[in-house]
Design an enzyme around this catalytic site. Structure first.
Site, PDB file in Angstrom:
ATOM      1  N   LYS A 143       0.455   5.137   6.315  1.00 25.30           N
ATOM      2  CA  LYS A 143      -0.053   5.666   5.456  1.00 25.30           C
ATOM      3  C   LYS A 143       0.747   6.799   5.596  1.00 25.30           C
ATOM      4  O   LYS A 143       1.561   7.256   6.290  1.00 25.30           O
ATOM      5  CB  LYS A 143      -1.579   5.793   5.430  1.00 25.30           C
ATOM      6  CG  LYS A 143      -2.462   4.397   5.805  1.00 25.30           C
ATOM      7  CD  LYS A 143      -2.557   3.600   4.196  1.00 25.30           C
ATOM      8  CE  LYS A 143      -3.057   2.554   4.820  1.00 25.30           C
ATOM      9  NZ  LYS A 143      -3.088   1.898   3.284  1.00 25.30           N
ATOM     10  N   SER A 152       0.885  -1.410   0.524  1.00 23.88           N
ATOM     11  CA  SER A 152      -0.161   0.223   0.291  1.00 23.88           C
ATOM     12  C   SER A 152       0.763   1.241  -0.095  1.00 23.88           C
ATOM     13  O   SER A 152       0.052   2.555  -0.198  1.00 23.88           O
ATOM     14  CB  SER A 152      -0.617   0.333   1.203  1.00 23.88           C
ATOM     15  OG  SER A 152      -0.153   0.282   2.463  1.00 23.88           O
TER      16      SER A 152
END
Length: 241
Positions: free
Chosen positions: A125, A54
């Site tokens: 993230k 990701s």
């Protein structure tokens, strides 16, 4: 070992005591070292194993990053562009999954040393918006805008668009809007639009900032800072930039 008469001599009691003491000393030193590493990981700098794609190309599967737990401890706040590790309970997950206490403790210790995948509640993230920011996807050129300013996200995975999910949100104070760099492979704030919390991560849930890639040695480097948000203005009072 041969004695003066050439006969092999049996190990003495003293030899056994020395061996036992050496083994105990090694065990104690090893235990103290592990405890030191766990304390260091808990309070200062934690290794974190990257389990998914990701955050490519910035972070790759198998990277072990070093998470600076002091980065936001003395009044500093996460900034746009920071790569952060956070506990997603209540934002990405409504509640922590149940697990065996003993297994959970052992896995937590291994994860704290970077030897196992992180807990299911922990995520890594990039911060795209902070409290008060208005983030819109997307402008006529396919870019995100933050407080009305288009953002050139050069860290996004080559071939990915900034987002295939359109949105227009204002980040509540005390929370963050976060996205993965490999947008087509990232489950992030976009996936929780319309759910409780709207995908916003409370600042107090941030564990720390990813500052270094520590392993493998061929990848050893700082997590590069970005200038993508340098021209974004502070949001106007009331939340809309």
């Amino acid at each position: 070992m041969s004695g003066p008469d050439g006969q092999d001599s049996a190990p003495t009691e003293r030899d056994g005591d020395v061996a036992a003491w050496s083994w105990r000393r090694t065990s104690v030193i090893g235990g103290v070292f592990v405890i030191f590493l766990l304390l260091l990981s808990h309070f200062v700098m934690q290794p974190f194993l990257i389990p998914s794609r990701s955050m490519e190309p910035t972070l790759q599967v198998g990277d072990r990053i070093l998470v600076n737990k002091l980065a936001y401890r003395f009044g500093d706040q996460p900034r746009r562009g920071d790569v952060v590790v956070f506990d997603g309970t209540g934002s990405f997950l409504q509640e922590a999954p149940e697990q065996n206490p003993v297994t959970g403790l052992l896995h937590g210790a291994a994860a704290a040393l970077g030897l196992a995948e992180p807990a299911e509640t922990d995520f890594v993230k990039r911060v795209v918006g902070v409290g008060g920011d208005r983030i819109v996807c997307c402008d006529s050129n396919g870019r995100l805008t933050v407080n009305g300013v288009p953002v050139e996200e050069r860290y996004v995975m080559l071939g990915d668009s900034p987002s295939k999910v359109p949105f227009d949100i204002v980040v509540p104070q005390g929370t963050l809007w976060v996205m993965g760099d490999h947008r087509s492979q990232s489950s992030d704030s976009r996936d929780h639009l319309g759910r409780p919390g709207g995908g916003m991560v409370p600042v107090e849930r941030v564990i720390g900032r990813a500052d270094w890639i520590g392993w493998p040695f061929g990848r050893w480097s700082e997590v590069e800072e970005t200038e993508a948000f340098d021209s974004v203005p502070t949001p106007a009072a009331g939340g809309h930039g």
